[in-house]
Design a protein around this motif. Structure first.
Motif, PDB file in Angstrom:
ATOM      1  N   GLN A 117     -22.348 -42.650 -26.771  1.00 60.65           N
ATOM      2  CA  GLN A 117     -23.391 -41.664 -27.007  1.00 60.65           C
ATOM      3  C   GLN A 117     -22.867 -40.666 -28.031  1.00 60.65           C
ATOM      4  O   GLN A 117     -21.677 -40.390 -28.088  1.00 60.65           O
ATOM      5  CB  GLN A 117     -23.756 -40.951 -25.688  1.00 60.65           C
ATOM      6  N   PHE A 118     -23.738 -40.096 -28.816  1.00 59.99           N
ATOM      7  CA  PHE A 118     -23.295 -39.371 -30.006  1.00 59.99           C
ATOM      8  C   PHE A 118     -22.638 -38.034 -29.659  1.00 59.99           C
ATOM      9  O   PHE A 118     -21.769 -37.555 -30.378  1.00 59.99           O
ATOM     10  CB  PHE A 118     -24.486 -39.151 -30.936  1.00 59.99           C
ATOM     11  N   ASN A 119     -23.061 -37.394 -28.557  1.00 58.68           N
ATOM     12  CA  ASN A 119     -22.443 -36.156 -28.082  1.00 58.68           C
ATOM     13  C   ASN A 119     -22.445 -35.051 -29.128  1.00 58.68           C
ATOM     14  O   ASN A 119     -21.500 -34.253 -29.204  1.00 58.68           O
ATOM     15  CB  ASN A 119     -21.002 -36.409 -27.609  1.00 58.68           C
ATOM     16  N   LEU A 120     -23.496 -34.980 -29.938  1.00 61.28           N
ATOM     17  CA  LEU A 120     -23.635 -33.886 -30.893  1.00 61.28           C
ATOM     18  C   LEU A 120     -24.222 -32.666 -30.189  1.00 61.28           C
ATOM     19  O   LEU A 120     -24.926 -32.788 -29.184  1.00 61.28           O
ATOM     20  CB  LEU A 120     -24.547 -34.295 -32.052  1.00 61.28           C
ATOM     21  N   PHE A 121     -23.926 -31.485 -30.725  1.00 61.09           N
ATOM     22  CA  PHE A 121     -24.494 -30.259 -30.163  1.00 61.09           C
ATOM     23  C   PHE A 121     -25.920 -30.104 -30.685  1.00 61.09           C
ATOM     24  O   PHE A 121     -26.126 -29.887 -31.887  1.00 61.09           O
ATOM     25  CB  PHE A 121     -23.651 -29.050 -30.571  1.00 61.09           C
ATOM     26  N   ASN A 129     -22.018 -28.944 -36.622  1.00 59.85           N
ATOM     27  CA  ASN A 129     -21.442 -29.921 -35.706  1.00 59.85           C
ATOM     28  C   ASN A 129     -20.098 -30.431 -36.224  1.00 59.85           C
ATOM     29  O   ASN A 129     -19.192 -30.697 -35.437  1.00 59.85           O
ATOM     30  CB  ASN A 129     -22.404 -31.100 -35.517  1.00 59.85           C
ATOM     31  N   ILE A 130     -19.989 -30.549 -37.531  1.00 59.48           N
ATOM     32  CA  ILE A 130     -18.763 -31.091 -38.114  1.00 59.48           C
ATOM     33  C   ILE A 130     -17.708 -30.020 -38.335  1.00 59.48           C
ATOM     34  O   ILE A 130     -16.507 -30.282 -38.217  1.00 59.48           O
ATOM     35  CB  ILE A 130     -19.101 -31.808 -39.442  1.00 59.48           C
ATOM     36  N   THR A 131     -18.111 -28.794 -38.625  1.00 58.15           N
ATOM     37  CA  THR A 131     -17.141 -27.742 -38.953  1.00 58.15           C
ATOM     38  C   THR A 131     -16.597 -27.013 -37.732  1.00 58.15           C
ATOM     39  O   THR A 131     -15.545 -26.368 -37.818  1.00 58.15           O
ATOM     40  CB  THR A 131     -17.772 -26.700 -39.895  1.00 58.15           C
ATOM     41  N   GLY A 139      -7.894 -24.129 -37.263  1.00 52.53           N
ATOM     42  CA  GLY A 139      -7.746 -22.847 -37.931  1.00 52.53           C
ATOM     43  C   GLY A 139      -8.160 -22.849 -39.391  1.00 52.53           C
ATOM     44  O   GLY A 139      -7.737 -21.977 -40.164  1.00 52.53           O
ATOM     45  N   LEU A 140      -8.983 -23.828 -39.807  1.00 52.09           N
ATOM     46  CA  LEU A 140      -9.468 -23.850 -41.183  1.00 52.09           C
ATOM     47  C   LEU A 140     -10.426 -22.688 -41.423  1.00 52.09           C
ATOM     48  O   LEU A 140     -11.118 -22.232 -40.503  1.00 52.09           O
ATOM     49  CB  LEU A 140     -10.191 -25.161 -41.483  1.00 52.09           C
ATOM     50  N   SER A 141     -10.490 -22.227 -42.650  1.00 52.88           N
ATOM     51  CA  SER A 141     -11.502 -21.233 -43.006  1.00 52.88           C
ATOM     52  C   SER A 141     -12.865 -21.910 -42.999  1.00 52.88           C
ATOM     53  O   SER A 141     -12.979 -23.139 -43.137  1.00 52.88           O
ATOM     54  CB  SER A 141     -11.225 -20.653 -44.388  1.00 52.88           C
ATOM     55  N   LYS A 142     -13.915 -21.113 -42.874  1.00 53.70           N
ATOM     56  CA  LYS A 142     -15.264 -21.665 -42.874  1.00 53.70           C
ATOM     57  C   LYS A 142     -15.548 -22.413 -44.168  1.00 53.70           C
ATOM     58  O   LYS A 142     -16.133 -23.506 -44.160  1.00 53.70           O
ATOM     59  CB  LYS A 142     -16.283 -20.544 -42.677  1.00 53.70           C
ATOM     60  N   ASP A 143     -15.125 -21.842 -45.299  1.00 52.93           N
ATOM     61  CA  ASP A 143     -15.386 -22.481 -46.588  1.00 52.93           C
ATOM     62  C   ASP A 143     -14.669 -23.829 -46.702  1.00 52.93           C
ATOM     63  O   ASP A 143     -15.246 -24.815 -47.182  1.00 52.93           O
ATOM     64  CB  ASP A 143     -14.936 -21.570 -47.734  1.00 52.93           C
ATOM     65  N   GLU A 144     -13.408 -23.857 -46.261  1.00 50.47           N
ATOM     66  CA  GLU A 144     -12.651 -25.109 -46.331  1.00 50.47           C
ATOM     67  C   GLU A 144     -13.256 -26.162 -45.413  1.00 50.47           C
ATOM     68  O   GLU A 144     -13.386 -27.339 -45.790  1.00 50.47           O
ATOM     69  CB  GLU A 144     -11.187 -24.868 -45.954  1.00 50.47           C
ATOM     70  N   ALA A 145     -13.647 -25.745 -44.202  1.00 47.50           N
ATOM     71  CA  ALA A 145     -14.245 -26.685 -43.252  1.00 47.50           C
ATOM     72  C   ALA A 145     -15.572 -27.222 -43.778  1.00 47.50           C
ATOM     73  O   ALA A 145     -15.875 -28.416 -43.635  1.00 47.50           O
ATOM     74  CB  ALA A 145     -14.441 -26.010 -41.901  1.00 47.50           C
ATOM     75  N   GLU A 146     -16.357 -26.359 -44.395  1.00 47.42           N
ATOM     76  CA  GLU A 146     -17.654 -26.805 -44.918  1.00 47.42           C
ATOM     77  C   GLU A 146     -17.480 -27.740 -46.102  1.00 47.42           C
ATOM     78  O   GLU A 146     -18.223 -28.723 -46.244  1.00 47.42           O
ATOM     79  CB  GLU A 146     -18.510 -25.599 -45.301  1.00 47.42           C
ATOM     80  N   ALA A 147     -16.494 -27.470 -46.958  1.00 51.27           N
ATOM     81  CA  ALA A 147     -16.242 -28.369 -48.091  1.00 51.27           C
ATOM     82  C   ALA A 147     -15.839 -29.750 -47.592  1.00 51.27           C
ATOM     83  O   ALA A 147     -16.305 -30.781 -48.109  1.00 51.27           O
ATOM     84  CB  ALA A 147     -15.152 -27.780 -48.986  1.00 51.27           C
ATOM     85  N   ARG A 148     -14.989 -29.772 -46.578  1.00 53.85           N
ATOM     86  CA  ARG A 148     -14.576 -31.049 -45.996  1.00 53.85           C
ATOM     87  C   ARG A 148     -15.769 -31.755 -45.360  1.00 53.85           C
ATOM     88  O   ARG A 148     -15.954 -32.978 -45.524  1.00 53.85           O
ATOM     89  CB  ARG A 148     -13.479 -30.816 -44.948  1.00 53.85           C
ATOM     90  N   ALA A 149     -16.603 -31.019 -44.649  1.00 52.15           N
ATOM     91  CA  ALA A 149     -17.761 -31.609 -43.975  1.00 52.15           C
ATOM     92  C   ALA A 149     -18.741 -32.205 -44.973  1.00 52.15           C
ATOM     93  O   ALA A 149     -19.272 -33.306 -44.771  1.00 52.15           O
ATOM     94  CB  ALA A 149     -18.451 -30.561 -43.108  1.00 52.15           C
ATOM     95  N   ASP A 160     -27.535 -35.118 -47.785  1.00 49.75           N
ATOM     96  CA  ASP A 160     -28.749 -34.296 -47.896  1.00 49.75           C
ATOM     97  C   ASP A 160     -29.274 -33.806 -46.549  1.00 49.75           C
ATOM     98  O   ASP A 160     -30.340 -33.204 -46.481  1.00 49.75           O
ATOM     99  CB  ASP A 160     -29.855 -35.092 -48.599  1.00 49.75           C
ATOM    100  N   ARG A 161     -28.506 -34.027 -45.466  1.00 48.69           N
ATOM    101  CA  ARG A 161     -28.989 -33.652 -44.133  1.00 48.69           C
ATOM    102  C   ARG A 161     -28.138 -32.569 -43.482  1.00 48.69           C
ATOM    103  O   ARG A 161     -28.143 -32.410 -42.258  1.00 48.69           O
ATOM    104  CB  ARG A 161     -29.048 -34.875 -43.208  1.00 48.69           C
ATOM    105  N   CYS A 162     -27.447 -31.786 -44.276  1.00 44.90           N
ATOM    106  CA  CYS A 162     -26.537 -30.765 -43.740  1.00 44.90           C
ATOM    107  C   CYS A 162     -27.246 -29.782 -42.810  1.00 44.90           C
ATOM    108  O   CYS A 162     -26.674 -29.342 -41.802  1.00 44.90           O
ATOM    109  CB  CYS A 162     -25.886 -29.991 -44.876  1.00 44.90           C
ATOM    110  N   ASP A 163     -28.468 -29.410 -43.151  1.00 49.15           N
ATOM    111  CA  ASP A 163     -29.175 -28.367 -42.397  1.00 49.15           C
ATOM    112  C   ASP A 163     -30.074 -28.916 -41.305  1.00 49.15           C
ATOM    113  O   ASP A 163     -30.747 -28.146 -40.611  1.00 49.15           O
ATOM    114  CB  ASP A 163     -29.994 -27.506 -43.358  1.00 49.15           C
ATOM    115  N   ALA A 164     -30.090 -30.226 -41.149  1.00 42.60           N
ATOM    116  CA  ALA A 164     -30.919 -30.832 -40.107  1.00 42.60           C
ATOM    117  C   ALA A 164     -30.281 -30.631 -38.738  1.00 42.60           C
ATOM    118  O   ALA A 164     -29.062 -30.448 -38.616  1.00 42.60           O
ATOM    119  CB  ALA A 164     -31.115 -32.314 -40.380  1.00 42.60           C
ATOM    120  N   LYS A 165     -31.096 -30.672 -37.697  1.00 44.79           N
ATOM    121  CA  LYS A 165     -30.612 -30.691 -36.320  1.00 44.79           C
ATOM    122  C   LYS A 165     -30.517 -32.157 -35.870  1.00 44.79           C
ATOM    123  O   LYS A 165     -31.248 -33.024 -36.385  1.00 44.79           O
ATOM    124  CB  LYS A 165     -31.556 -29.917 -35.398  1.00 44.79           C
TER     125      LYS A 165
END
Length: 273
Positions: A117-121, A129-131, A139-149, A160-165
């Motif tokens: 099961q996907f177990n996403l929030f 969900n990824i960051t 302990g990554l910064s938000k910017d670094e985590a988002e770039a990786r995501a 293209d689905r970053c902002d989707a639920k």
């Protein structure tokens, strides 16, 4: 996720060859994962029976066998969701069991898992969900985590689905987000537990293609439980056949799927292929 703790399979034809299956690496080889005499019981039922096996760095190993043979329990032990009753588990040179909680947490950072099961929030966007774990655990910064995501979402075809639920995505898309989430922690070991079993048949191929790409383009060690035998044949360096809590034989996929040595393996494969 199933506990893999029941076994309704007829094992009357299984021989004692299980006792002699050599699944440890040659002397002098560095193992990324190592189980030494691991036993796990649920009540009177022994799920893993004095299990010894090892996986070398960068290898892709598939665990096959009937329900209740102990495959998912191995993944649950590595994820520290359950503890063994006896034995030692080592990952990347660190000891997972027995170990103090502080050491266990450090070793656990090297392991990522994708569940049935996907177990996403559901209340978080795909991006968050990824960051969330890289920020809170690594302990990554938000910017670094988002770039990786974002890089990972591009890799799994969901840039293209970053902002989707999660509720706005298909099952196959949710599972690809779950794969990206596991990879965001940059694990040395990726555990895959029947990751297509909850998907509609037409969505399975897309998820398996993503995993094939990961196997081909990264050096991540993969430990996979699956009934997708064609996928196992394609991506595996080695296949382990489990029965009654033991590895009864192992080998490269060409031999395991074409000419296995053990009668129990032949019986199982004839039922699922």
């Amino acid at each position: 996720m199933s506990a893999d703790t029941t076994d309704t399979t007829d094992t009357t034809n299984t021989t004692d060859t299980a006792e002699s299956a050599d699944t440890t690496a040659p002397p002098g080889t560095t193992d990324l994962i190592r189980f030494e005499n691991v036993t796990k019981r649920y009540g009177d039922h022994t799920v893993l029976d004095d299990l010894c096996f090892s996986v070398r760095p960068g290898k892709h190993v598939t665990l096959i066998g009937p329900s209740g043979s102990g495959k998912t329990t191995i993944l649950r032990l590595l994820m520290t969701l359950v503890k063994p009753d006896s034995g030692t588990i080592r990952v990347n040179g660190g000891q997972l069991y027995p170990a103090p909680e502080s050491e266990l947490r450090e070793v656990r950072k090297d392991i990522g898992m994708v569940f049935q099961q996907f177990n996403l929030f559901p209340n978080m966007t795909v991006l968050r969900n990824i960051t969330e774990a890289p920020v809170r655990v690594l302990g990554l910064s938000k910017d670094e985590a988002e770039a990786r995501a974002r890089e990972l979402l591009d890799m799994v075809g969901l840039g293209d689905r970053c902002d989707a639920k999660p509720t706005q995505l298909s099952g196959g898309q949710q599972q690809r987000v779950a794969i990206a989430r596991a990879l965001a922690m940059r694990p040395k070991v990726l555990l895959l537990d029947e990751v297509t079993s909850a998907l509609d048949p037409e969505l399975v191929a897309g998820v398996l293609d993503v995993l094939r790409d990961i196997a081909r383009t990264t050096d991540i060690t993969m430990l996979c439980v699956t009934h997708e035998m064609n996928f196992a044949r394609d991506v595996s360096d080695e296949v382990f056949m489990f029965d009654r809590g033991k590895v009864i034989e192992s080998g490269p996929p060409e031999r395991m799927f074409s000419a296995p040595d053990h009668e129990r393996t032949r019986e199982f494969l004839s039922a699922v292929l």
